[in-house]
Design a protein around this motif. Structure first.
Motif, PDB file in Angstrom:
ATOM      1  N   SER A   1      -0.509  -0.502  -5.615  1.00 44.40           N
ATOM      2  CA  SER A   1       0.523  -1.468  -5.250  1.00 44.40           C
ATOM      3  C   SER A   1       1.507  -1.694  -6.394  1.00 44.40           C
ATOM      4  N   CYS A   2       0.996  -1.819  -7.629  1.00 43.65           N
ATOM      5  CA  CYS A   2       1.880  -2.010  -8.789  1.00 43.65           C
ATOM      6  C   CYS A   2       2.811  -0.819  -8.956  1.00 43.65           C
TER       7      CYS A   2
ATOM      8  N   THR B   1      -8.204  -6.433  -1.698  1.00 42.01           N
ATOM      9  CA  THR B   1      -8.096  -5.024  -2.056  1.00 42.01           C
ATOM     10  C   THR B   1      -9.368  -4.252  -1.705  1.00 42.01           C
ATOM     11  N   ALA B   2     -10.527  -4.927  -1.771  1.00 41.76           N
ATOM     12  CA  ALA B   2     -11.767  -4.263  -1.372  1.00 41.76           C
ATOM     13  C   ALA B   2     -11.755  -3.960   0.123  1.00 41.76           C
ATOM     14  N   ASN B   3     -11.230  -4.888   0.919  1.00 41.42           N
ATOM     15  CA  ASN B   3     -11.166  -4.676   2.360  1.00 41.42           C
ATOM     16  C   ASN B   3     -10.098  -3.670   2.749  1.00 41.42           C
TER      17      ASN B   3
ATOM     18  N   SER C   1       0.836  -1.206   0.000  1.00 44.16           N
ATOM     19  CA  SER C   1       0.000   0.000   0.000  1.00 44.16           C
ATOM     20  C   SER C   1       0.865   1.248   0.000  1.00 44.16           C
ATOM     21  N   PRO C   2       0.301   2.367  -0.435  1.00 41.87           N
ATOM     22  CA  PRO C   2       0.982   3.643  -0.170  1.00 41.87           C
ATOM     23  C   PRO C   2       0.836   3.983   1.302  1.00 41.87           C
TER      24      PRO C   2
ATOM     25  N   HIS D   1      -7.032   8.954  -9.460  1.00 45.21           N
ATOM     26  CA  HIS D   1      -7.584   7.843  -8.688  1.00 45.21           C
ATOM     27  C   HIS D   1      -7.038   6.513  -9.199  1.00 45.21           C
ATOM     28  N   LEU D   2      -6.528   5.702  -8.269  1.00 45.88           N
ATOM     29  CA  LEU D   2      -6.039   4.366  -8.590  1.00 45.88           C
ATOM     30  C   LEU D   2      -6.687   3.374  -7.643  1.00 45.88           C
TER      31      LEU D   2
END
Length: 619
Positions: free
Chosen positions: A244-245, A153-155, A7-8, A237-238
């Motif tokens: 993560s990529c 990723t949703a959580n 994550s950032p 928006h990402l």
């Protein structure tokens, strides 16, 4: 294959102690996270002074998967073990979690950290990383991987919303400040008892407390990391996986790339060009960085000065911006004498000029991002084809155009936001048929083509450009300072000697290939030739920017350079001469493997030989 997530840095603009109070509200159950069925404490311990609090929990998560997959697996929920180490003195919370269910088939590891913001001690940073390794799962490995990453990723996004929900709840209840931890005063008798022999079963306070296992990874916020607010503000928006990529590709560059690290906007373009497939984007970016280093592209805007002839007859230039704030480039291709320009300045000069336009475009995007306060990573190109005729389909000119398209597609992906083609004549379909196969599908979808006067009125240019910036030659009111082009006088064409030098330059560029070889790392290559002979391998270090304008070397210069001192490498080579009857492949495929390098053998002595392998030191 191990899937990774990074994550950032997410920032809560609240003190660490208040964020911890909000975090504790997630347990033992959390209605805001439906998949979280509940938790129970397995072990809990505190240090003697109360500064370190360790909690180990068993957490149950509902399996959100197709019914068939749940039935095959025989479970409706999975169990994770979470170990939290809260250090009030250091103001950190380190979290390590791993799966207990199906641990022999699937390995999931997660590390999280809450720390104080390095520049504002009243703010809190959160960072998260995870890995997923599906070893075997009843033949449903691929399906499980997709489901797991999608839910995870949703959580991730939901997790920050939950913390903010509980923060708001605390504040609404009147809790807006929690004092920082301070050590309790130590009484004299307590000090004497602590100095005595320690009970073997007593609590150790020097390190993490609890069951044995890997210690949580400490993540430190520093200037090399990206925070979520910066991504949203400057890059757009990402999704969590896209973030993560970007972070993983950026980290790979910081570890392996020796030169200037590309800007985040530039890295993101390569990810988008490969649909955020990390390995494909990494390879595309690696090749592009090698190309930029070979051709000194980073210094192009400082070193390139277009010839006066090019400035007069090249009918292209920048013109304000489109309705979305993208920089607008206008190209009056129909008025441009492409054949005359190639004969007057050569293909290499035209290519370099096109590259400078792309470099300038990236720079203008950065400026518009600051000016308009929103991410702008691409520009718009308006191409006027009035005057396009068969002269523009001159074969060497079309070949040069295709080469430029290839170079731009490989090294400036996702920089074209929209291409507006107006006044397309009847000959345009011929040109489009020639060039469209060489244009990426994503790029082709950005093309809007208008024939005749269809660009006027609703659905035309007014949908993409403000009326105030539509050029006068297209019926607008804005004076456009882009050169009008015109025929290049033949008296300005290159002489035969100059043209020969230009051709030699192009031949050498096509002949020699560039490779970035790290110290101690091998590099493999191969070359197929039509005839036996003596060939030259030139090992040349890239010159510093001051030598960019040096002239191309001739064969004699190369032979001289081979005997000059310089960086050395160990070269292992193998060659073999095959008779045509012994060759088992297609002759046409064999010939397609040849390059201009083979032509050099005509200038050297011919020889035949047997298979040979030898180590030697060469430049």
């Amino acid at each position: 294959m191990v899937q990774k997530y990074q994550s950032p840095v997410r920032i809560y603009k609240y003190p660490f102690e208040l964020v911890m109070a909000a975090y504790e509200k997630r347990f033992p159950t959390c209605p805001q996270i439906p998949v979280f069925l509940g938790s129970e404490v397995l072990r809990e311990s505190r240090s003697a002074d109360g500064a370190v609090h360790v909690v180990e929990r068993s957490c149950r998560l509902r399996v959100e998967a197709p019914r068939l997959l749940r039935k095959i697996a025989g479970v409706e929920h999975v169990v994770f073990v979470q170990r939290n180490v809260l250090n009030w003195r250091e103001r950190t919370l380190l979290i390590e979690a791993h799966n207990e269910t199906f641990a022999n088939r699937v390995v999931v590891n997660e590390n999280c950290s809450y720390t104080v913001h390095p520049e504002n001690e009243e703010w809190t940073c959160f960072e998260q990383s995870a890995s997923l390794d599906i070893r075997s799962f009843f033949g449903f490995e691929s399906a499980l991987e997709k489901i797991a990453m999608k839910q995870y990723t949703a959580n991730v996004k939901r997790g920050k919303e939950v913390i903010e929900h509980y923060l708001n709840e605390l504040i609404s209840q009147g809790t807006s400040h929690i004092p920082r931890w301070t050590p309790a005063p130590v009484r004299e008798e307590d000090a004497r008892s602590q100095a005595g022999p320690r009970d073997p079963g007593s609590l150790e306070v020097d390190g993490p407390i609890g069951a044995p296992g890997p210690a949580p990874e400490v993540v430190v916020t520093d200037g090399d990391k990206l925070d979520a607010d910066y991504i949203e503000r400057c890059l757009g928006h990402l999704t969590p996986m896209q973030e993560s990529c970007l972070i993983q590709l950026r980290h790979w560059l910081q570890e392996t790339h020796k030169g200037k690290i590309p800007k985040d906007e530039h890295i993101l373009r390569f990810l988008r060009a490969r649909d955020f497939h990390l390995d494909k984007a990494r390879e595309m970016l690696r090749l592009s960085l090698s190309w930029r280093k070979q051709h000194q592209v980073d210094f192009l805007l400082q070193t390139w000065r277009p010839p006066a002839l090019l400035e007069e007859f090249y009918a292209g230039g920048w013109h304000y911006q489109d309705i979305d704030g993208r920089p607008l480039y206008i190209l009056r291709l129909g008025h441009m004498d492409t054949k005359g320009l190639m004969k007057a300045v050569g293909e290499e000069a035209l290519l370099k000029h096109v590259l400078s336009v792309n470099e300038e475009g990236q720079k203008r995007c950065e400026g518009n991002t600051k000016q308009f306060g929103r991410p702008i990573s691409s520009w718009t190109c308006l191409v006027d084809l009035e005057g396009l005729n068969m002269r523009h389909l001159w074969r060497p000119g079309v070949k040069a155009l295709l080469r430029m398209i290839e170079v731009v597609e490989d090294n400036y992906p996702e920089t074209l936001g929209r291409l507006l083609i107006v006044r397309a004549p009847r000959v345009f379909p011929v040109l489009w048929t020639l060039i469209s196969p060489f244009i990426n599908e994503n790029t082709r979808q950005k093309f809007l083509i208008y024939s005749g006067s269809n660009y006027q009125g609703p659905g035309g240019l007014v949908d993409y450009l403000d009326k105030e910036v539509i050029p006068d030659f297209l019926g607008g009111e804005c004076v456009c300072n882009v050169p009008e082009g015109g025929l290049v006088p033949k008296s300005l064409y290159l002489t035969e000697e100059e043209q020969e030098h230009t051709d030699q330059l192009r031949q050498w560029r096509e002949t020699y290939q560039s490779a970035s070889v790290l110290r101690g790392a091998p590099h493999e290559g191969s070359h197929v030739t039509r005839w036996p002979g003596t060939y030259l391998l030139q090992w040349q270090m890239h010159s510093p920017p001051g030598n960019v304008a040096c002239s191309i070397l001739g064969v004699e210069d190369v032979l001289t350079a081979l005997h000059s001192p310089g960086p050395k490498c160990k070269l292992l080579y193998y060659y073999e001469v095959l008779a045509s009857e012994d060759f088992r492949g297609s002759m046409s495929s064999l010939e397609s493997c040849t390059s201009g390098f083979s032509q050099l053998s005509a200038t050297t002595s011919s020889s035949s030989g047997q298979s040979h392998s030898s180590p030697l030191v060469s430049r």
